[in-house]
Write a protein that holds these residues in place. Structure first.
Motif, PDB file in Angstrom:
ATOM      1  N   VAL A  11       0.778  -1.254   0.084  1.00 49.99           N
ATOM      2  CA  VAL A  11       0.150   0.139   0.002  1.00 49.99           C
ATOM      3  C   VAL A  11       0.954   1.228   0.065  1.00 49.99           C
ATOM      4  O   VAL A  11       0.697   2.245  -0.619  1.00 49.99           O
ATOM      5  CB  VAL A  11      -1.006  -0.087   1.163  1.00 49.99           C
ATOM      6  CG1 VAL A  11      -1.712   1.232   1.513  1.00 49.99           C
ATOM      7  CG2 VAL A  11      -1.969  -1.326   1.093  1.00 49.99           C
ATOM      8  N   ARG A  30      -7.261   6.395   4.016  1.00 51.12           N
ATOM      9  CA  ARG A  30      -6.694   5.164   4.611  1.00 51.12           C
ATOM     10  C   ARG A  30      -6.509   5.362   6.085  1.00 51.12           C
ATOM     11  O   ARG A  30      -6.887   4.139   6.804  1.00 51.12           O
ATOM     12  CB  ARG A  30      -5.613   4.819   3.917  1.00 51.12           C
ATOM     13  CG  ARG A  30      -4.925   3.503   4.136  1.00 51.12           C
ATOM     14  CD  ARG A  30      -3.835   3.182   5.429  1.00 51.12           C
ATOM     15  NE  ARG A  30      -2.918   4.544   5.324  1.00 51.12           N
ATOM     16  CZ  ARG A  30      -1.616   4.563   4.833  1.00 51.12           C
ATOM     17  NH1 ARG A  30      -1.250   3.331   4.444  1.00 51.12           N
ATOM     18  NH2 ARG A  30      -0.979   5.601   5.243  1.00 51.12           N
ATOM     19  N   GLN A  42      -3.724  -4.309   5.342  1.00 50.32           N
ATOM     20  CA  GLN A  42      -3.821  -3.649   4.213  1.00 50.32           C
ATOM     21  C   GLN A  42      -2.917  -4.380   3.353  1.00 50.32           C
ATOM     22  O   GLN A  42      -1.594  -4.552   3.416  1.00 50.32           O
ATOM     23  CB  GLN A  42      -2.857  -2.399   4.461  1.00 50.32           C
ATOM     24  CG  GLN A  42      -3.717  -1.197   5.713  1.00 50.32           C
ATOM     25  CD  GLN A  42      -2.641   0.037   6.023  1.00 50.32           C
ATOM     26  OE1 GLN A  42      -2.250   0.878   4.869  1.00 50.32           O
ATOM     27  NE2 GLN A  42      -2.532   0.079   7.144  1.00 50.32           N
ATOM     28  N   ILE A  51      -8.385  -2.533   1.994  1.00 45.22           N
ATOM     29  CA  ILE A  51      -8.520  -2.814   3.480  1.00 45.22           C
ATOM     30  C   ILE A  51      -9.402  -3.835   3.614  1.00 45.22           C
ATOM     31  O   ILE A  51     -10.676  -4.183   3.154  1.00 45.22           O
ATOM     32  CB  ILE A  51      -8.934  -1.504   4.102  1.00 45.22           C
ATOM     33  CG1 ILE A  51      -8.488  -0.235   3.901  1.00 45.22           C
ATOM     34  CG2 ILE A  51      -9.221  -1.898   5.782  1.00 45.22           C
ATOM     35  CD1 ILE A  51      -6.784  -0.219   4.205  1.00 45.22           C
TER      36      ILE A  51
END
Length: 124
Positions: A11, A30, A42, A51
């Motif tokens: 991520v 996020r 993640q 997520i």
């Protein structure tokens, strides 16, 4: 989901690869999601940050040329939110927002709660 060619294996790599303003907005959203989702995972799934909750995809984030997106991953939740949301623009089960206007903590909390309830109901 929109894929703008930001290959990443994590991520953080994805958020570092997108344009700076979009990366900052996506990080904000996020972080707000992770704050309200217990044991959030993640991961990169379908080339975008996702997520996970209880092993299931909860929401995903992406950057497009002219906006950022929060993918709700649930058409029923999108329908439920259609008359409630006061920010962003729904397109199917995707909530689009501008990089200079990341989704508020209240909006993110509402979306996360609805999606977690849906996952909980599916998993029992």
């Amino acid at each position: 989901m929109v894929r703008e060619g930001y290959p990443a294996s994590t991520v953080e790599e994805y958020l570092d690869a997108v344009p700076t303003a979009q990366g900052a907005a996506l990080r904000t959203v996020r972080d707000r999601i992770v704050d309200v989702v217990p044991d959030a995972e993640q991961v990169i799934s379908y080339q975008v940050p996702t997520i996970r909750y209880r092993g299931r995809g909860l929401v995903a984030l992406s950057a497009a040329t002219s906006h950022c997106s929060l993918h709700l991953m649930s058409p029923p939740v999108a329908v439920e939110l259609a008359d409630v949301l006061t920010e962003g623009t729904l397109s199917g089960a995707t909530l689009r927002f501008d990089a200079d206007a990341p989704l508020s903590a209240d909006t993110v909390r509402l979306i996360a709660q609805l999606r977690m309830a849906e996952v909980d109901a599916q998993l029992g």
